[in-house]
Scaffold this motif. Structure first.
Motif, PDB file in Angstrom:
ATOM      1  N   PRO A 186       0.815  -1.225   0.000  1.00 13.39           N
ATOM      2  CA  PRO A 186       0.000   0.000   0.000  1.00 13.39           C
ATOM      3  C   PRO A 186       0.845   1.270   0.000  1.00 13.39           C
ATOM      4  O   PRO A 186       1.872   1.365   0.668  1.00 13.39           O
ATOM      5  N   ASP A 224       5.026   5.349   2.028  1.00 16.32           N
ATOM      6  CA  ASP A 224       4.928   3.885   2.091  1.00 16.32           C
ATOM      7  C   ASP A 224       4.084   3.503   3.308  1.00 16.32           C
ATOM      8  O   ASP A 224       4.370   3.924   4.426  1.00 16.32           O
ATOM      9  N   SER A 225       3.036   2.723   3.086  1.00 21.47           N
ATOM     10  CA  SER A 225       2.179   2.287   4.194  1.00 21.47           C
ATOM     11  C   SER A 225       2.339   0.811   4.496  1.00 21.47           C
ATOM     12  O   SER A 225       1.556   0.250   5.257  1.00 21.47           O
ATOM     13  N   SER A 226       3.341   0.170   3.914  1.00 19.37           N
ATOM     14  CA  SER A 226       3.383  -1.289   4.000  1.00 19.37           C
ATOM     15  C   SER A 226       3.936  -1.817   5.317  1.00 19.37           C
ATOM     16  O   SER A 226       3.565  -2.889   5.757  1.00 19.37           O
ATOM     17  N   ALA A 227       4.829  -1.077   5.937  1.00 25.39           N
ATOM     18  CA  ALA A 227       5.449  -1.520   7.192  1.00 25.39           C
ATOM     19  C   ALA A 227       6.177  -2.850   7.041  1.00 25.39           C
ATOM     20  O   ALA A 227       6.182  -3.673   7.960  1.00 25.39           O
ATOM     21  N   ASN A 271       1.938  -7.614  13.796  1.00 28.64           N
ATOM     22  CA  ASN A 271       1.811  -7.135  12.428  1.00 28.64           C
ATOM     23  C   ASN A 271       3.072  -6.413  11.969  1.00 28.64           C
ATOM     24  O   ASN A 271       3.442  -6.471  10.800  1.00 28.64           O
ATOM     25  N   ASP A 328      -3.985   3.802   8.077  1.00 26.36           N
ATOM     26  CA  ASP A 328      -2.760   3.009   7.943  1.00 26.36           C
ATOM     27  C   ASP A 328      -2.003   2.883   9.256  1.00 26.36           C
ATOM     28  O   ASP A 328      -0.945   2.279   9.299  1.00 26.36           O
ATOM     29  N   ARG A 329      -2.536   3.456  10.316  1.00 29.12           N
ATOM     30  CA  ARG A 329      -1.866   3.348  11.605  1.00 29.12           C
ATOM     31  C   ARG A 329      -2.856   3.580  12.738  1.00 29.12           C
ATOM     32  O   ARG A 329      -3.910   4.205  12.541  1.00 29.12           O
ATOM     33  N   LYS A 371       2.205   1.786  12.580  1.00 30.41           N
ATOM     34  CA  LYS A 371       1.756   1.367  11.249  1.00 30.41           C
ATOM     35  C   LYS A 371       0.955   0.076  11.342  1.00 30.41           C
ATOM     36  O   LYS A 371       1.413  -0.907  11.947  1.00 30.41           O
ATOM     37  N   THR A 372      -0.218   0.071  10.742  1.00 30.48           N
ATOM     38  CA  THR A 372      -1.106  -1.087  10.805  1.00 30.48           C
ATOM     39  C   THR A 372      -1.731  -1.289   9.429  1.00 30.48           C
ATOM     40  O   THR A 372      -2.900  -0.949   9.210  1.00 30.48           O
ATOM     41  N   PRO A 373      -0.968  -1.850   8.479  1.00 28.35           N
ATOM     42  CA  PRO A 373      -1.456  -1.911   7.091  1.00 28.35           C
ATOM     43  C   PRO A 373      -2.776  -2.664   6.929  1.00 28.35           C
ATOM     44  O   PRO A 373      -3.598  -2.279   6.090  1.00 28.35           O
ATOM     45  N   TRP A 374      -2.998  -3.718   7.713  1.00 30.24           N
ATOM     46  CA  TRP A 374      -4.236  -4.482   7.514  1.00 30.24           C
ATOM     47  C   TRP A 374      -5.474  -3.673   7.841  1.00 30.24           C
ATOM     48  O   TRP A 374      -6.585  -4.041   7.468  1.00 30.24           O
ATOM     49  N   LYS A 378      -6.287  -1.010   6.574  1.00 29.31           N
ATOM     50  CA  LYS A 378      -6.837  -0.478   5.330  1.00 29.31           C
ATOM     51  C   LYS A 378      -7.946  -1.365   4.784  1.00 29.31           C
ATOM     52  O   LYS A 378      -8.859  -0.893   4.095  1.00 29.31           O
TER      53      LYS A 378
END
Lengths: 236, 474
Positions: free
Chosen positions: A70, A88-91, A215, B362-363, B368-371, B373
Motif C-alpha cells: 500500500p 509507504d504504508s506497507s510496514a 503485524n 494506515d496506523r 503502522k497497521t497496514p491491515w 486499510k
C-alpha cells in the motif's frame, strides 16, 4: 539518503476549490489527485482509491503497488502550487523495496508529464517546500530526476519495529488475566464480577496491541509460517 | 532391638506363643482392617480431619485399632520414659492399656480436631519429619525377618495426625518461590500488572459515586423520598456537627485524624511498609493490590491534570465571542492583515484531527497497521469524538496552530481567495514548533478521554461535558 516523500510542484489544472460566504466549502485539489492516481495506475498500481476529502489537509487516496504494497498519497492545493505526500504504508522490508522502485518510476513520470512543473522533492523532516520556493524554481531544472536521485543515492528505509506495542500488549493482557484471577477468591460476588469485567476489557485491549505488534514483524513471524503452510499462496 | 518391638500392652514379651497367636489373629483381620481404614481415610479427607498414614502398614494399623473398638481411628504414641501424655487426654486408651512399661505404648484414639498438643512433642519425643514413628521409639523391625514376623503391629506404630508444620518437599518451584530475587520480581510484576486494573477501578468508583448521587436525586421523586432524603441529610449533618464539637473540645483530633488518614493512604500505596510475605507468589498478590491502588491514584492525578485544560476549554468556548476582537488584534500583531486575521479568528468548524486512527487508516496511535486499510470503519466512528481531537473554544487559527503542533504531517492550510496575498497558512512561516514525546501524546488525546479523566478525578460522570458541535461558539 532515504526517499524524500514530500513534493511541491506547479500543476496546470483549474482551481476546483469551492468557496461561499467568505469561507471554503470544498478544498481544492481533487482534480490533481485524480490525475496522480491515474499516473500511479499506469505505473502498475492497482486498487487506486477515489480521493477522499480530508478537510484543510486536502485530498487523500491509496494505491497498491504490485497488488500488495500500500502507498498513501495526500494532495494539498495552494493553487497553482500543490503539496504532495507520497508515503509507504506497507510496514515491511519488501514493501519498502517496492516503494522505492515505485517512487523512482513516479518521479520520472511526473517529470515527463507536461502538466506538472517545478517539481521539488523534500525529506519527511524538511516537509513540503514553501510556495515561494516552488514558484521561484526554474521550469527547466538544472538536473533531471535521475541525476538528482541516482539509485546509488537512495537507500531503503527499513521499517523500524517499535517495542511499545509489545510492551503495552503484554502488560495489558497479563493484567487482564491476573487481576480477576487474584480477586477470584473474593466472597463478594459483585467485587469478583467487577474484576472479571476489568479483566475482559484489559485483555481485549492488550490483545489488540499484540496484534499490532505482531503485524510489525509479520514478514519475520507470519510469512515464514505461511510459506510452510501454503508455499504457493505465499509466493503471490 | 527386640525391646523396640513393643507388643500390645500388658503382654509378656517372652510369651512367644501368645505373641504368635495374636499376630495370626491380626493377619486374619488385615483385609477387613484395611477396608475399615480406607473408609476412615475417606471420611477424614472429607471432614478435613488430620489422619496420617505414610506407609501401607499404617493403614492396616489404623484399621486394626478401629476394629478393636478403640475409636474412629487410632493414634499410638510411644512413651519410652513412662511419662503420661499430658494434654493427650482426649485420646482414650486402647483396650488393655494400663501399666505402660519400658517398651509399652499407649494406644489412643480420638479425633484429630479435639486432640491436644502434638503427641510427639507432648511425649517429649522428636520424630523425624514425615515419619509416623517418633525418634524416641525404635524405628521397627528389620524387614528381612522371616514369615513377616517383623511386620509392625498397631502398638508398634505411632499413627498421628499430619504435623501442621510439615515442610513441603523441597523442589525447584518451591526453591524458586522462596528465592528473594523471585520474590522481588514477583512483587514488581504484580505491581505493574495491578496498575491498569486500578485505573479501571478508578473509573468504576467515579461511576459509583455518580450512581449514588443519582440514586439520591431519584429518591427525592419517590413516595416519601423527600422525607427519607431529609433524614439522611440530617443524619449526615448531625455526624458532621458532632465531629465539629469534638474537634472544638480537642483540636488535636483534627491533626490526629489527618495524620491517621494520611498514614492509611501511604500504607495502601507504599509497597514497602506493608508486611512482606516470604514467597514470590505472596509478593505478587500483595503488590498487585498496591499497584491497583496506585493505578486508581494515578487516574485521579490525570484527572487533576485534565481539569485545568477542560476548564480552560469550556471557558474559551463560553467567552469566545467576547475575546474575538482581542484575538484578531493579537494575530495582526504577528504580521497578518486584518481580513486574514478576521478569517482565522472565526470558530473552527472543520473535521478536526484524527488522532487515534488517521483517515488514511494506515496506523493506530502512530503504529503502522497496514491491515487496517482492509477494514471498513464507518464514518461515524472515524469522525466521532472517540477518534477525533477538536479542542473546545478554538478559532480557525488556533486549531491550525494546534494541528501543526501535534501532527508531523501537517504543515499548512489553504485560505480563501484573496487572503494573505493569495498564500495559505503555514506553521513554518510562523515559526511554530511541534510538541514531542509524552506532551504530544497528551495534547493530541481527544477531548472525550480528557473529560473522562477529569470526570474520574472529580467524581463526575463520563460524557457529562458536551462534545458535539452544539457547544461550539457561534
Amino acid at each position: 539518503m532515504i526517499v524524500p516523500p514530500w513534493a511541491g510542484f506547479v500543476a496546470d489544472f483549474p482551481d476546483d476549490q469551492v468557496e461561499g460566504g467568505g469561507d471554503i466549502q470544498v478544498f481544492g485539489g481533487r482534480n490533481v489527485a485524480v490525475a496522480l492516481g491515474e499516473i500511479l495506475a499506469s505505473l502498475g498500481c492497482s486498487r487506486v482509491s477515489a480521493p477522499k476529502a480530508a478537510g484543510e489537509m486536502g485530498w487523500e487516496f491509496t494505491a497498491y503497488y504490485e497488488d500488495r504494497y500500500p502507498i498513501f498519497c495526500r494532495l494539498q492545493s495552494f493553487h497553482p502550487v500543490f503539496w504532495l505526500l507520497f508515503e509507504d504504508s506497507s510496514a515491511s522490508k519488501k514493501g519498502a523495496v517496492a516503494y522505492v522502485a515505485l517512487w523512482r518510476k513516479f518521479g520520472n513520470a511526473l517529470e515527463q508529464d507536461p502538466r506538472f512543473h517545478k517539481i521539488l522533492w523534500r525529506s519527511f523532516k524538511e516537509g513540503p517546500p514553501d510556495w515561494d520556493e516552488v514558484e521561484a524554481t526554474s521550469d527547466s531544472p538544472e538536473r533531471a530526476f535521475e541525476e538528482e536521485f541516482p539509485p546509488s543515492k537512495i537507500k531503503i528505509d527499513k521499517p523500524r519495529t517499535s517495542i511499545w506495542p509489545y510492551l503495552i500488549g503484554i502488560w495489558l493482557t497479563a493484567s487482564g488475566i491476573a487481576a480477576p484471577a487474584a480477586k477470584w477468591g473474593s466472597s463478594n460476588l459483585f467485587h469478583k464480577f467487577g474484576y472479571v469485567v476489568f479483566g475482559i476489557i484489559l485483555f481485549s485491549i492488550g490483545a489488540f496491541f499484540l496484534l499490532i505488534a505482531i503485524n510489525q514483524n509479520r514478514e519475520t513471524l507470519l510469512v515464514p509460517w505461511r510459506q510452510r503452510k501454503h508455499p504457493k499462496r505465499a509466493r503471490h | 532391638m527386640s525391646e523396640g518391638w513393643s507388643s500390645q500392652s500388658n503382654d509378656d514379651l517372652d510369651d512367644i506363643d501368645a505373641w504368635m497367636a495374636r499376630r495370626n489373629a491380626q493377619l486374619a483381620l488385615q483385609p477387613e482392617a484395611d477396608s475399615v481404614a480406607r473408609n476412615l481415610w475417606s471420611q477424614a479427607n472429607q471432614s478435613g480431619d488430620d489422619l496420617y498414614a505414610g506407609n501401607p502398614s499404617d493403614l492396616t494399623a489404623i484399621g486394626l485399632a478401629a476394629l478393636s473398638g478403640a475409636g474412629p481411628y487410632p493414634t499410638t504414641a510411644a512413651n519410652d520414659d513412662d511419662q503420661d501424655l499430658d494434654g493427650y487426654a482426649p485420646y482414650p486408651s486402647a483396650p488393655g492399656d494400663g501399666a505402660a512399661g519400658q517398651d509399652d505404648t499407649e494406644a489412643s484414639v480420638g479425633g484429630a480436631d479435639n486432640r491436644g498438643p502434638d503427641p510427639l512433642t507432648a511425649a517429649g519425643g522428636s520424630a523425624p519429619q514425615g515419619s509416623p514413628i517418633p525418634g524416641t521409639q525404635n524405628p521397627g523391625p528389620d524387614p528381612s525377618q522371616p514369615n513377616g514376623a517383623n511386620d509392625p503391629s498397631v502398638s508398634e506404630l505411632v499413627v498421628v495426625g499430619r504435623p501442621p508444620d510439615q515442610a513441603p518437599q523441597p523442589g525447584f518451584f518451591d526453591d524458586l518461590n522462596h528465592n528473594p530475587i523471585a520474590q522481588a520480581v514477583g512483587g514488581t510484576t504484580g505491581f505493574l500488572i495491578g496498575l491498569p486494573a486500578g485505573a479501571l477501578r478508578g473509573g468504576w468508583h467515579a461511576l459509583e459515586g455518580v450512581g449514588h448521587g443519582l440514586n439520591f436525586v431519584g429518591g427525592l421523586f419517590a413516595p416519601g423520598g423527600v422525607a427519607k432524603a431529609w433524614n439522611e441529610a440530617s443524619a449526615a449533618a448531625h455526624d458532621a456537627l458532632q465531629y465539629g464539637r469534638s474537634a472544638i473540645v480537642d483540636p488535636s483530633r483534627l491533626a490526629k485524624d489527618a495524620i491517621s488518614e494520611g498514614a492509611a493512604a501511604i500504607h495502601s500505596l507504599n509497597p514497602f511498609t506493608a508486611p512482606q510475605t516470604d514467597t514470590a507468589l505472596g509478593e505478587f498478590g500483595h503488590e498487585l493490590g498496591v499497584g491497583a491502588n496506585w493505578g486508581e491514584t494515578l487516574t485521579n492525578i490525570a484527572g487533576a491534570f485534565a481539569a485545568p485544560e477542560v476548564a480552560a476549554g469550556v471557558d474559551a468556548a463560553r467567552t469566545f465571542a467576547a475575546t474575538r476582537d482581542a484575538n484578531i488584534a493579537e494575530m495582526m500583531g504577528r504580521g497578518m492583515d486584518e481580513p486574514t486575521a478576521t478569517y482565522l479568528s472565526k470558530p473552527y468548524k472543520g473535521q478536526g484531527e484524527h488522532a487515534v486512527i488517521p483517515q488514511a487508516q494506515d496506523r493506530i496511535l502512530g503504529f503502522k497497521t497496514p491491515w487496517l486499510k482492509d477494514v471498513t470503519i464507518s464514518d461515524w466512528i472515524m469522525n466521532s469524538p472517540l477518534n477525533v481531537s477538536k479542542p473546545r473554544g478554538m478559532s480557525q487559527g488556533d486549531f491550525y496552530e494546534y494541528h501543526f503542533g501535534v501532527d508531523p504531517r501537517f504543515y499548512g492550510a489553504r485560505l480563501p481567495q484573496g487572503l494573505n496575498g493569495g498564500k495559505g497558512w503555514s506553521g513554518k512561516r510562523l515559526g511554530l514548533e511541534r510538541y514531542s514525546g509524552p506532551q504530544q501524546v497528551w495534547v493530541r488525546t481527544p477531548g472525550i478521554y480528557k473529560d473522562t479523566a477529569f470526570g474520574v478525578g472529580s467524581g463526575e460522570a463520563l460524557g457529562l461535558l458536551p462534545q458535539d458541535d452544539a457547544e461550539a461558539p457561534q
